[in-house]
Design a protein around this motif. Structure first.
Motif, PDB file in Angstrom:
ATOM      1  N   GLY A  82       0.832  -1.191   0.000  1.00 44.15           N
ATOM      2  CA  GLY A  82       0.000   0.000   0.000  1.00 44.15           C
ATOM      3  C   GLY A  82       0.868   1.242   0.000  1.00 44.15           C
ATOM      4  N   ILE A 116       0.528   5.101   0.737  1.00 42.97           N
ATOM      5  CA  ILE A 116      -0.403   6.016   1.385  1.00 42.97           C
ATOM      6  C   ILE A 116      -0.060   7.447   0.972  1.00 42.97           C
ATOM      7  N   ILE A 165      -3.564   4.159  -1.456  1.00 43.06           N
ATOM      8  CA  ILE A 165      -4.435   4.479  -0.324  1.00 43.06           C
ATOM      9  C   ILE A 165      -4.525   5.991  -0.204  1.00 43.06           C
ATOM     10  N   THR A 166      -5.719   6.518  -0.329  1.00 49.36           N
ATOM     11  CA  THR A 166      -5.902   7.962  -0.383  1.00 49.36           C
ATOM     12  C   THR A 166      -7.196   8.369   0.289  1.00 49.36           C
ATOM     13  N   LEU A 197      -7.763   2.331  -2.539  1.00 44.82           N
ATOM     14  CA  LEU A 197      -8.473   2.183  -1.273  1.00 44.82           C
ATOM     15  C   LEU A 197      -8.665   3.567  -0.671  1.00 44.82           C
ATOM     16  N   SER A 246      -9.340   5.722   2.277  1.00 41.42           N
ATOM     17  CA  SER A 246      -9.165   5.478   3.714  1.00 41.42           C
ATOM     18  C   SER A 246     -10.330   5.988   4.551  1.00 41.42           C
ATOM     19  N   MET A 270     -11.884  -0.193   4.271  1.00 39.27           N
ATOM     20  CA  MET A 270     -10.716  -0.408   5.131  1.00 39.27           C
ATOM     21  C   MET A 270     -10.839  -1.746   5.867  1.00 39.27           C
ATOM     22  N   HIS A 325      -9.862  -4.745   3.746  1.00 36.62           N
ATOM     23  CA  HIS A 325      -8.423  -4.881   3.501  1.00 36.62           C
ATOM     24  C   HIS A 325      -7.630  -5.133   4.783  1.00 36.62           C
ATOM     25  N   TYR A 378      -4.160   2.784   9.671  1.00 39.42           N
ATOM     26  CA  TYR A 378      -3.325   2.108   8.680  1.00 39.42           C
ATOM     27  C   TYR A 378      -2.651   0.871   9.271  1.00 39.42           C
ATOM     28  N   LEU A 403      -4.242  -2.407   8.716  1.00 36.07           N
ATOM     29  CA  LEU A 403      -4.160  -3.002   7.382  1.00 36.07           C
ATOM     30  C   LEU A 403      -3.026  -4.017   7.265  1.00 36.07           C
TER      31      LEU A 403
END
Length: 276
Positions: A104, A106, A129-130, A148, A150, A156, A159, A179, A182
């Motif tokens: 991922g 981010i 991831i945003t 994904l 967030s 979330m 995942h 996070y 995850l």
């Protein structure tokens, strides 16, 4: 000598180090125990002479701190590789990201867009991831396999516990706890952007349950930076850039503060002559 007359030479974020501490001996000059000499806003090893960076016609640098830039790379797009590029490449290599890994990235900005490109080229399944759903199309263009959001709690949760590695490029303090959920057991989230306090505090249980780790990483040493440049030439990777003249630098700074750039500004140094 690694360079000859006519070669393209690249100078990154550091131009000197002690070259004799344990970090330097391990080709990790960026972690020099006496402090590396930064290319800009730093001091030479004499402790008196300031470094002025690359806003000039010429710069004199020890050959050890120069990389050879292959002719096949577009120079405009190659310039940010020496900062944003190596900042994201180094942790991906250190944590041995490769085929079969779910990675991922981010944050989609100057660092994040390079992280996506590198992770994809290394063979990973890449998830951007945003917080911004509208960035999904650009993430796909850059090579992301999934996006994904967030802020989507259900997404979330789907995942959770599935990532082998997280590259966190968010440049400000933020809540990392969501996070951490995850990550797989024994997996790591590496920070490369936030140079300030993380708020709210990290909840220890999010690390203890699953033996998860938070780490940080700076740029790379000179050997790794050359490796990164060669990797980019092999895989056709450069930074997405917008060229600006030196006369436009104040406007570019204002736009940068508003995140209005995809994804790095590069100054056309020939415009210095027009400004003289």
């Amino acid at each position: 000598m690694k360079l000859k007359v006519g070669d393209y030479a690249g100078v990154g974020c550091i131009v000197d180090s002690c070259l004799h501490c344990s970090a330097c001996d391990d080709d990790l000059e960026q972690y020099c125990e006496h402090g590396p000499t930064l290319t800009y806003n730093g001091m030479e090893c004499d402790g008196v002479t300031p470094t002025f960076g690359g806003y000039s016609d010429q710069i004199v640098v020890k050959e050890h701190f120069v990389v050879k830039v292959p002719e096949t790379l577009d120079l405009k797009g190659a310039a940010p590789l020496l900062c944003a590029g190596i900042t994201t490449y180094s942790p991906l290599r250190h944590w041995k990201v490769g085929a079969g890994d779910k990675v991922g990235v981010i944050g989609l900005g100057g660092l994040g867009h390079m992280g996506v490109k590198f992770a994809k080229a290394l063979g990973a399944h890449v998830v951007m991831i945003t917080t911004s759903p509208e960035k999904g199309r650009d993430a796909a263009r850059l090579g992301a396999d999934e996006v994904l959001v967030s802020r989507d709690a259900e997404a979330m949760a789907r995942h959770a516990g599935s990532f082998d590695f997280l590259l966190n490029t968010i440049p400000v303090g933020h809540d990392v706890n969501p996070y951490l959920a995850l990550l797989k057991r024994d997996a790591t989230m590496c920070l490369v952007g936030a140079l300030e306090e993380l708020t709210p505090a990290v909840n220890g249980v999010n690390l203890i349950i699953g033996r998860k780790s938070i780490a940080g990483s700076a740029i790379g040493g000179m050997e790794e930076t050359q490796e990164m440049i060669d990797f980019c030439a092999e895989h056709g990777i450069v930074s997405d850039v917008e060229i600006v003249s030196i006369q436009e630098v104040n406007e570019a700074w204002e736009r940068l503060a508003k995140n209005d750039v995809k994804y790095r500004f590069v100054i056309d140094m020939s415009s210095l002559k027009a400004a003289a």
